[in-house]
Design an enzyme around this catalytic site. Structure first.
Site, PDB file in Angstrom:
ATOM      1  N   SER A 145       9.375 -26.065 -29.241  1.00  0.00           N
ATOM      2  CA  SER A 145      10.428 -25.395 -30.017  1.00  0.00           C
ATOM      3  C   SER A 145      11.770 -25.899 -29.522  1.00  0.00           C
ATOM      4  O   SER A 145      11.911 -26.225 -28.336  1.00  0.00           O
ATOM      5  CB  SER A 145      10.351 -23.884 -29.816  1.00  0.00           C
ATOM      6  OG  SER A 145      11.491 -23.254 -30.384  1.00  0.00           O
ATOM      7  N   TYR A 159      10.150 -16.823 -23.920  1.00  0.00           N
ATOM      8  CA  TYR A 159       9.535 -17.695 -24.929  1.00  0.00           C
ATOM      9  C   TYR A 159      10.111 -19.108 -24.798  1.00  0.00           C
ATOM     10  O   TYR A 159       9.367 -20.099 -24.802  1.00  0.00           O
ATOM     11  CB  TYR A 159       9.800 -17.119 -26.323  1.00  0.00           C
ATOM     12  CG  TYR A 159       9.429 -18.040 -27.474  1.00  0.00           C
ATOM     13  CD1 TYR A 159       8.108 -18.196 -27.865  1.00  0.00           C
ATOM     14  CD2 TYR A 159      10.419 -18.750 -28.169  1.00  0.00           C
ATOM     15  CE1 TYR A 159       7.766 -19.037 -28.929  1.00  0.00           C
ATOM     16  CE2 TYR A 159      10.093 -19.581 -29.232  1.00  0.00           C
ATOM     17  CZ  TYR A 159       8.765 -19.726 -29.601  1.00  0.00           C
ATOM     18  OH  TYR A 159       8.445 -20.566 -30.641  1.00  0.00           O
TER      19      TYR A 159
END
Ligand code: NAP
Length: 250
Positions: A145, A159
């Site tokens: 990501s 995350y």
């Protein structure tokens, strides 16, 4: 068993994983669709891709759990034979918030799935693909990501950190197995329109982010899937340890 490439997508029942399964079916891969909760969605997807003339099966497994991972790969061996392609996609953010307010159990859950689960599924995939283990090689794409470099402060730094781990894993594993016939690459999506934001407790999150995205819009799961399909394919035969942003310029 047909002489088609065999692809496993963890977390393939919706979002980016499901878009990848659809596009891969159209490209002629047989597909193992992993899911954890939503059997109906996984079965509907399997029926849809079988209509495209390839073989497919849904496999329930929580890929944050060692025993589930072992069983998942053994079932795929029995059903499809040797895996040739793997998209390491299952992931979660945990609930939006600050680190100093976060529930420790949630932090462990995110790391168990996004980091340990990724490592263990990648280990199982390499054991099937590597010429060191009698395999014929293959191609792996890991979902990272842009959060890995943005840090996701006030959203979910845990995350972002878990995706930083994917960036290191991609480079290291690519170098480790390149001579054994396996290419390992990553895609790093930006803000993509899937249910992951609602699962984080903030369904409007993607829409709010538009003002900081140079493309002025969120991305579609299909736009990420197209990048994944490229990296899986022989068109990317000399791409190893690469990490492709699919982020609208962010
Ligand atoms: P999503 O819409 O929330 O879908 C998650 C998928 O993972 C579902 O198929 C879900 O299965 C499965 N899953 C969840 N926990 C699992 C577990 N423990 N074991 C096995 N499967 C599990 O997610 P997405 O947005 O498509 O994201 C896919 C990947 O892209 C993730 O790694 C994510 O971090 C990454 N990513 C997404 C974005 C974005 O903006 N969407 C941006 C950057 C990176 P069920 O349907 O059965 O629950």
């Amino acid at each position: 068993m047909a002489d088609r490439p065999v692809l496993l997508v963890t977390g393939g029942s919706r979002g980016i994983g499901a878009a990848t399964c659809r596009m891969a079916a159209a490209a002629g891969y047989d597909i193992a669709v992993n899911y954890v909760r939503d059997a109906a969605a996984a079965e509907a997807l399997v029926a849809e891709v079988r209509q495209m003339g390839v073989d497919a099966e849904a496999f329930q497994a929580d890929v944050s759990k060692d025993a589930d991972i072992t069983a998942l790969f053994e079932k795929i061996d029995a059903r499809f034979g040797r895996l040739t392609h793997f998209v390491c996609n299952a992931g979660m953010t945990g609930r939006v918030g600050r680190l100093d307010d976060a529930d420790p159990a949630m932090l462990r859950q995110v790391v168990d799935l996004n980091v340990t689960g990724a490592m263990l599924t990648l280990q199982a995939a390499v054991k099937r693909m590597s010429t060191r283990h009698g395999g014929k090689g293959g191609s792996i794409v890991i979902l990272s990501s842009v959060a890995a470099r943005l840090g996701s402060g006030n959203d979910f730094v845990w995350y972002a950190a878990s995706k930083g781990a994917m960036d290191s894993l991609t480079v290291g594993l690519a170098r480790e197995v390149a001579a054994e016939g396996i290419r390992v690459n990553a895609v790093s999506p930006g803000m993509i329109d899937t249910e992951i934001h609602a699962s984080a407790g903030d369904p409007e999150r993607a829409g709010r982010a538009v003002k900081v995205i140079p493309a002025q819009r969120v991305g579609a799961a299909e736009e990420v899937a197209a990048a994944i399909l490229y990296l899986l394919s022989d068109s990317a035969s000399y791409v190893m340890g690469g990490n492709l942003d699919v982020s609208g310029g962010r």
